[in-house]
Design a protein around this motif. Structure first.
Motif, PDB file in Angstrom:
ATOM      1  N   LEU A 114       0.807  -1.229   0.000  1.00 16.02           N
ATOM      2  CA  LEU A 114       0.000   0.000   0.000  1.00 16.02           C
ATOM      3  C   LEU A 114       0.839   1.277   0.000  1.00 16.02           C
ATOM      4  N   ARG A 115       2.034   1.239   0.627  1.00 15.91           N
ATOM      5  CA  ARG A 115       2.838   2.475   0.692  1.00 15.91           C
ATOM      6  C   ARG A 115       3.140   3.041  -0.692  1.00 15.91           C
ATOM      7  N   PRO A 116       3.753   2.262  -1.594  1.00 10.38           N
ATOM      8  CA  PRO A 116       4.043   2.838  -2.919  1.00 10.38           C
ATOM      9  C   PRO A 116       2.779   3.181  -3.703  1.00 10.38           C
ATOM     10  N   LEU A 117       1.701   2.395  -3.514  1.00  8.88           N
ATOM     11  CA  LEU A 117       0.457   2.692  -4.225  1.00  8.88           C
ATOM     12  C   LEU A 117      -0.134   4.022  -3.762  1.00  8.88           C
ATOM     13  N   LYS A 118      -0.055   4.256  -2.453  1.00  6.93           N
ATOM     14  CA  LYS A 118      -0.566   5.513  -1.892  1.00  6.93           C
ATOM     15  C   LYS A 118       0.275   6.694  -2.391  1.00  6.93           C
ATOM     16  N   THR A 119       1.607   6.530  -2.394  1.00  2.00           N
ATOM     17  CA  THR A 119       2.505   7.597  -2.881  1.00  2.00           C
ATOM     18  C   THR A 119       2.238   7.891  -4.352  1.00  2.00           C
ATOM     19  N   SER A 120       2.063   6.846  -5.140  1.00  2.00           N
ATOM     20  CA  SER A 120       1.780   7.001  -6.576  1.00  2.00           C
ATOM     21  C   SER A 120       0.478   7.752  -6.798  1.00  2.00           C
ATOM     22  N   LEU A 121      -0.534   7.415  -5.998  1.00  2.00           N
ATOM     23  CA  LEU A 121      -1.836   8.092  -6.135  1.00  2.00           C
ATOM     24  C   LEU A 121      -1.726   9.567  -5.776  1.00  2.00           C
ATOM     25  N   GLN A 122      -0.964   9.875  -4.730  1.00  4.62           N
ATOM     26  CA  GLN A 122      -0.791  11.282  -4.319  1.00  4.62           C
ATOM     27  C   GLN A 122      -0.089  12.094  -5.404  1.00  4.62           C
ATOM     28  N   LYS A 123       0.904  11.453  -6.063  1.00 14.44           N
ATOM     29  CA  LYS A 123       1.603  12.144  -7.152  1.00 14.44           C
ATOM     30  C   LYS A 123       0.652  12.446  -8.301  1.00 14.44           C
ATOM     31  N   LYS A 124      -0.205  11.470  -8.612  1.00 17.37           N
ATOM     32  CA  LYS A 124      -1.173  11.670  -9.697  1.00 17.37           C
ATOM     33  C   LYS A 124      -2.125  12.810  -9.350  1.00 17.37           C
ATOM     34  N   LYS A 125      -2.529  12.874  -8.065  1.00 17.80           N
ATOM     35  CA  LYS A 125      -3.434  13.947  -7.629  1.00 17.80           C
ATOM     36  C   LYS A 125      -2.777  15.313  -7.750  1.00 17.80           C
ATOM     37  N   LYS A 126      -1.483  15.398  -7.439  1.00 20.28           N
ATOM     38  CA  LYS A 126      -0.757  16.673  -7.547  1.00 20.28           C
ATOM     39  C   LYS A 126      -0.710  17.140  -8.989  1.00 20.28           C
ATOM     40  N   LYS A 127      -0.450  16.179  -9.892  1.00 21.45           N
ATOM     41  CA  LYS A 127      -0.388  16.538 -11.316  1.00 21.45           C
ATOM     42  C   LYS A 127      -1.738  17.053 -11.794  1.00 21.45           C
ATOM     43  N   LYS A 128      -2.813  16.394 -11.317  1.00 21.41           N
ATOM     44  CA  LYS A 128      -4.162  16.816 -11.727  1.00 21.41           C
ATOM     45  C   LYS A 128      -4.679  17.974 -10.886  1.00 21.41           C
ATOM     46  N   LYS A 129      -3.840  18.437  -9.924  1.00 26.50           N
ATOM     47  CA  LYS A 129      -4.206  19.519  -8.989  1.00 26.50           C
ATOM     48  C   LYS A 129      -5.502  19.181  -8.253  1.00 26.50           C
ATOM     49  N   ASP A 130      -5.581  17.878  -7.868  1.00 27.50           N
ATOM     50  CA  ASP A 130      -6.736  17.391  -7.084  1.00 27.50           C
ATOM     51  C   ASP A 130      -6.432  17.644  -5.605  1.00 27.50           C
ATOM     52  N   VAL A 131      -7.264  18.484  -4.971  1.00 25.16           N
ATOM     53  CA  VAL A 131      -6.971  18.906  -3.576  1.00 25.16           C
ATOM     54  C   VAL A 131      -7.682  18.031  -2.547  1.00 25.16           C
ATOM     55  N   SER A 132      -8.437  17.000  -2.997  1.00 23.12           N
ATOM     56  CA  SER A 132      -9.168  16.163  -2.029  1.00 23.12           C
ATOM     57  C   SER A 132      -8.185  15.396  -1.159  1.00 23.12           C
ATOM     58  N   THR A 133      -8.513  15.290   0.124  1.00 18.25           N
ATOM     59  CA  THR A 133      -7.610  14.618   1.085  1.00 18.25           C
ATOM     60  C   THR A 133      -8.131  13.237   1.496  1.00 18.25           C
ATOM     61  N   ALA A 134      -9.246  12.827   0.900  1.00 18.84           N
ATOM     62  CA  ALA A 134      -9.844  11.540   1.288  1.00 18.84           C
ATOM     63  C   ALA A 134      -8.887  10.390   0.934  1.00 18.84           C
ATOM     64  N   LEU A 135      -8.679   9.524   1.904  1.00 18.76           N
ATOM     65  CA  LEU A 135      -7.808   8.372   1.674  1.00 18.76           C
ATOM     66  C   LEU A 135      -8.591   7.279   0.959  1.00 18.76           C
ATOM     67  N   PRO A 136      -7.901   6.442   0.140  1.00 20.01           N
ATOM     68  CA  PRO A 136      -8.585   5.316  -0.511  1.00 20.01           C
ATOM     69  C   PRO A 136      -9.174   4.380   0.546  1.00 20.01           C
ATOM     70  N   ALA A 137     -10.254   3.708   0.178  1.00 23.23           N
ATOM     71  CA  ALA A 137     -10.978   2.838   1.119  1.00 23.23           C
ATOM     72  C   ALA A 137     -10.061   1.771   1.715  1.00 23.23           C
ATOM     73  N   VAL A 138      -9.190   1.186   0.878  1.00 22.03           N
ATOM     74  CA  VAL A 138      -8.344   0.101   1.355  1.00 22.03           C
ATOM     75  C   VAL A 138      -7.326   0.598   2.385  1.00 22.03           C
ATOM     76  N   VAL A 139      -6.864   1.844   2.218  1.00 23.10           N
ATOM     77  CA  VAL A 139      -5.907   2.412   3.185  1.00 23.10           C
ATOM     78  C   VAL A 139      -6.616   2.646   4.520  1.00 23.10           C
ATOM     79  N   CYS A 140      -7.819   3.208   4.444  1.00 27.59           N
ATOM     80  CA  CYS A 140      -8.605   3.410   5.675  1.00 27.59           C
ATOM     81  C   CYS A 140      -8.888   2.067   6.361  1.00 27.59           C
ATOM     82  N   GLY A 141      -9.260   1.087   5.524  1.00 29.97           N
ATOM     83  CA  GLY A 141      -9.545  -0.251   6.062  1.00 29.97           C
ATOM     84  C   GLY A 141      -8.320  -0.848   6.743  1.00 29.97           C
TER      85      GLY A 141
END
Length: 970
Positions: free
Chosen positions: A862-889
């Motif tokens: 999950l660590r690299p997947l979470k980091t990868s997702l955050q990078k994608k959000k930065k590129k898309k300038k997505d400001v949402s802070t909601a964590l993916p369901a699996v990370v919360c779980g």
């Protein structure tokens, strides 16, 4: 280093100090001395090898091997270097390297008898039978001595024995061996008994019994002199195999005239009689019945012959022989099995057994002799039989309400009477009060009997020990019948008292060992088993009594020691049997070589060996590996792979001695053949589950290794994809085995207490351990799918994984709930134990350990997947802070795991406090003598201490796991 004595090397004086240091175990000084010597004499290769031995013994295997190979590559021919390298390779368990050493030496010195001989023995160590045959012939050509020739012949026989194709053995190897021996026979070169034995062995294996018989009865047979009546015994076996029953009968008859007490001859005698009767054989009208003389053709003749032997023995002044008396009972038993009316010729079984008791009742063997024939008595004669026997037991005037024996012979007779009474089931038919009265009588007789052993040595048993043991058995009957734990505590007191008078009594120790384990206390068992001083193969046959409970009862350190202790025996077996085989070749004991090979195979294929090897590795992983990284290191250090299954499932041997406990129970209460079959089935299913669990853990460690390429197609084809498919296949097999195990557990098979201990299978299933471990490892496969899919396009998969998280939390909570309850408490003036709660706690710890490895793997994914997702959000300038369901779980899961570990630790602390607060000295032990009370109190203290020790080890492991979970963050 014993081989150095005969070395005639000029450097021997220089090497001697190194040898001495090694012999004395001072390996560091040996290394230093070798280094000093090598500075002055670089060409002294033996010093380098001796240094390597020192390095090997100090744990530096790689350095030692490198040094050894440097010398070996030079192909030395000096005796010092060769002997030292041989010792080193044996210690490294690399006997195959010794063959290369001597192959090179033989090439350089082709006429050396010594090197050729060493080469042959080196091949013998590794079982290279074809090369042994060639080496033996090469040696014979250099030095034409008979032993060398027959080494080659025996190597052909071994090729036949080990050949997978039996046809090849019968058409090539054995006929060639036969021709080689026949050549020596024709040339009249046969010299030794061993050579005749080998010829006989070859003919026997070829099924040429007529030819073998000619050899035994001919001039060559005269060389068979080392064993008493060796020729006659071999003839008897051959007559039986050739189905020449008249000769078999006549020879048995002749041998029984010489030795009427030899029991094996009666077997041949009776077997041949019944075959003669079945075949309606008639002797020729003139001359001898057969080549061996007169044949007994009817039951009447045989019965008369036995009576004559009894009559002849009765007139001799020497000790009476049991053989003829037992032969009457054996013949009666066989006639009854056949439904023959001739049994009346032998008399009434009751009278025959009473007569036997009158003659031999004062011998300890009387009970074992008569017990196997008790079935000849109808149940209505049981009491009458015991009454008759009582009349033959001389007892003195009553004392303490009982008439005691006046001497040791009378004591032995009364003991035998008591044992027969129990074997007939008369003890079991008593009510509770009757059994308590019986115990009082047995204890009084035990204490009285101690007067006969006042001057006995510590290593000797007291003559009245069997009274004590029988009273303990009656206590156990009452415990099982009433479920009153007071009875088992009284039994403990009695057995410990018995052990104080007979410190060498193995039956007392075995029964104490069993009872302590059944009550959940492993700590006192370690010393008891150690004091048994089990030798060699006993580590395989009775080792299960110790290892079955070691880990189960929470004593992890002791369990690890017990497993390692047993494994040392199995690992040394390969080396030891090789040495036995070599000695057998040297001394010409060829018939023993297949026996040594069979022993080696028996131990290598042992069920117990497979069990402790599997359990030891699982335990080591649970104790040493907390996170995935350390699991990977441990798995690598064990050379453990998911694909490798080294258990010989098709040839596995159950070598357990299930008759190790003395037992006088009637046959319907004893451990049966059906029980044995059921027990083995249970053991194999449990072993399969544990083996698959181990391999699944290894596959989890393999999943943790990062892929070697970022190309997902290649990864799927060659890397993680393969690892995942291996894990899925293992999980499928695990779940199939789990179904079989569930069906087996539903049968609720109960074994007699003195039979084998039940496996951990039923407890594991009822605790939920196996099901939870399967679900946790299945999660690892789903996480792999998530890694390939990514977090941004896997909502459905994430939901599935979150459901798995929830399910696992629920299962683990259920497991922990089954551990709750009082492990040890005082109730109604006695100490009550609930060992099943301890077993459930151990299963919980094991399962939580596997769950943490899976959680550690989950965090790694999950660590690299979470980091990868955050990078994608930065590129898309997505400001949402909601964590993916699996990370919360996952965060919820780690929180829940920490909460579960906290609960478990608190439960353990609470139990420690409760058990510590128990004031066992305040228990009123009503009806106990002062001595018995003291021993019972001691047993209770041991159980209390053992439970505390187990809780401490479990608690420490739970704390380690709690620290691990705190560091698991995504």
């Amino acid at each position: 280093m014993a081989a150095r004595g005969h070395v005639q090397d000029p450097n021997d004086r220089r090497l001697r100090p190194i040898y001495d240091y090694l012999d004395n175990g001072n390996n560091k000084m040996a290394i230093q001395q070798a280094d000093k010597l090598l500075k002055k004499h670089k060409e002294l290769h033996c010093a380098k090898v001796l240094k390597a031995i020192g390095l090997q013994r100090t744990g530096k295997q790689d350095e030692a091997f490198t040094l050894a190979q440097e010398v070996a590559s030079l192909e030395p021919t000096d005796d010092n270097s060769l002997q030292a390298l041989t010792i080193l390779y044996r210690e490294m368990h690399r006997p195959e390297l010794v063959t290369k050493l001597y192959e090179a030496a033989v090439k350089k010195v082709p006429l050396s008898e010594e090197y050729h001989s060493h080469l042959f023995m080196a091949y013998a160590r590794v079982g290279e039978y074809k090369k042994m045959q060639q080496a033996g012939m090469a040696l014979y050509k250099i030095v034409p001595k008979n032993p060398y020739y027959f080494w080659s012949v025996m190597s052909l026989v071994m090729q036949a024995i080990s050949a997978e194709d039996e046809k090849l053995a019968l058409t090539m190897f054995l006929p060639l061996a036969e021709r080689m021996v026949e050549k020596m026979v024709k040339e009249e070169k046969i010299e030794a008994e061993a050579e005749v034995q080998l010829y006989y062995m070859i003919l026997e294996r070829l099924g040429k019994y007529e030819e073998a018989l000619k050899v035994i009865k001919g001039p060559l047979g005269e060389k068979l002199t080392s064993e008493f009546q060796s020729r006659e015994n071999k003839c008897m076996v051959l007559y039986q195999r050739l189905q020449r029953w008249p000769e078999c009968n006549a020879l048995a008859h002749k041998l029984l005239l010489k030795n009427p007490d030899e029991w094996q001859y009666y077997g041949f005698y009776f077997n041949s009689l019944f075959h003669i009767l079945d075949q309606s054989w008639h002797p020729p009208e003139e001359g001898e019945h057969c080549s061996e003389g007169h044949v007994h053709l009817s039951v009447g003749e045989v019965a008369k012959f036995i009576e004559e032997r009894i009559e002849a023995e009765s007139h001799k002044d020497s000790r009476a022989l049991r053989g003829p008396y037992l032969a009457r009972l054996e013949l009666l038993h066989r006639l009854r099995e056949r439904g023959s009316s001739d049994e009346s010729l032998l008399g009434n079984p009751l009278e025959l057994m009473v007569q036997f008791f009158a003659k031999f009742g004062d011998k300890p063997c009387c009970i074992t002799d008569l017990k196997i024939y008790l079935h000849l008595l109808p149940s209505e004669q049981h009491v009458q039989f015991i009454n008759f026997l009582s009349e033959a037991v001389p007892l003195a005037e009553p004392g303490e309400g009982y008439a005691f024996p006046a001497d040791t012979k009378a004591l032995q007779r009364h003991l035998c009477l008591c044992q027969l009474t129990r074997a007939l089931g008369l003890h079991h038919s008593l009510d509770v009060d009757g059994k308590l009265k019986l115990i009082s009588e047995l204890k009084a007789r035990y204490h009285h009997g101690l007067v006969f052993g006042k001057n006995a040595l510590k290593t000797e048993l007291q003559l009245s020990d069997m009274y004590c043991l029988m009273a303990a058995h009656v206590y156990i009957d009452l415990w099982i019948e009433t479920e009153d734990e007071t009875m088992v505590w009284r039994c403990f007191g009695l057995l410990h008292e018995g052990l104080s008078h007979s410190s060498a009594n193995a039956q007392f120790k075995l029964l104490l060992l069993l009872l302590y384990c059944r009550l959940g206390a492993f700590e006192p068992v370690v010393d008891l088993y150690s004091s048994l001083d089990a030798k060699h193969v006993q580590h395989d046959t009775i080792g299960y009594l110790l290892t079955r409970y070691a880990e189960t009862l929470g004593q992890f350190a002791a369990a690890s020691q017990a497993y390692n202790f047993s494994l040392r025996f199995f690992h040394s077996n390969q080396k030891d049997t090789s040495e036995y085989i070599i000695q057998a070749y040297k001394y010409g004991a060829f018939e023993k070589i297949p026996e040594f090979i069979a022993l080696r195979n028996r131990l290598n294929q042992s069920l117990h060996f497979a069990q402790i090897r599997t359990e030891r590795m699982l335990l080591d992983l649970i104790l040493e590996a907390d996170i995935l990284l350390s699991l990977e290191d441990s798995v690598k250090a064990m050379s453990l792979t998911a694909e490798n299954d080294d258990i010989p499932w098709n040839n596995i041997r159950d070598n357990r001695d299930l008759t190790v406990f003395t037992c006088w129970d009637p046959k319907d209460r004893q451990f049966s053949d059906e029980n044995h079959h059921q027990s083995l089935e249970e053991e194999l299913v449990w072993l399969k589950m544990r083996s698959l669990t181990l391999r699944l853990v290894a596959s989890l460690a393999a999943l943790g290794h990062p892929p070697s390429t970022h190309n997902s197609a290649l990864t799927s084809e060659n890397g993680i994809g393969d690892k995942t498919s291996t894990m899925e296949a293992l999980l499928s097999r695990f779940n199939q085995t789990l179904q079989s195990a569930t069906q087996l557990a539903e049968k609720r098979i109960q074994y007699p207490l003195l039979g084998p201990p039940s496996t951990r299978l039923t407890a594991a299933l009822s605790s939920g351990s196996c099901q939870c471990q399967s679900a946790a490892l299945q999660l690892a496969v789903q996480l792999q799918e998530l890694e390939l899919a990514g977090l941004d396009e896997s909502e459905e998969l994430q939901a599935q994984i979150c459901n798995c998280f929830q399910s696992l939390k629920f299962q683990l909570q259920e497991m922990l709930n089954k551990c709750k309850g009082e492990l040890l408490e005082t109730k109604m003036s006695t100490l009550k134990t609930v060992p099943s709660l301890m077993e459930n706690l151990v299963f919980f710890v094991e399962t939580i350990s596997i769950m943490l490895w899976v959680a550690s793997y989950c965090a790694r994914i999950l660590r690299p997947l979470k980091t990868s997702l955050q990078k994608k959000k930065k590129k898309k300038k997505d400001v949402s802070t909601a964590l993916p369901a699996v990370v919360c779980g996952f965060q919820e899961l780690t929180g829940s795991l920490l909460d579960l570990l906290t609960q478990a630790s608190e439960h353990v602390k609470e139990q420690e406090l409760n058990i510590t607060s128990l004031k066992l000295s305040s228990l009123t032990l009503d009806g106990y003598s002062q001595e018995e009370s003291s021993f019972t109190q001691s047993a209770m203290d041991k159980v209390q201490s053992s439970y505390l020790h187990s809780l401490q080890e479990v608690g420490d492991l739970l704390k380690k796991r709690a620290e691990t979970i705190k560091n698991l963050k995504v």
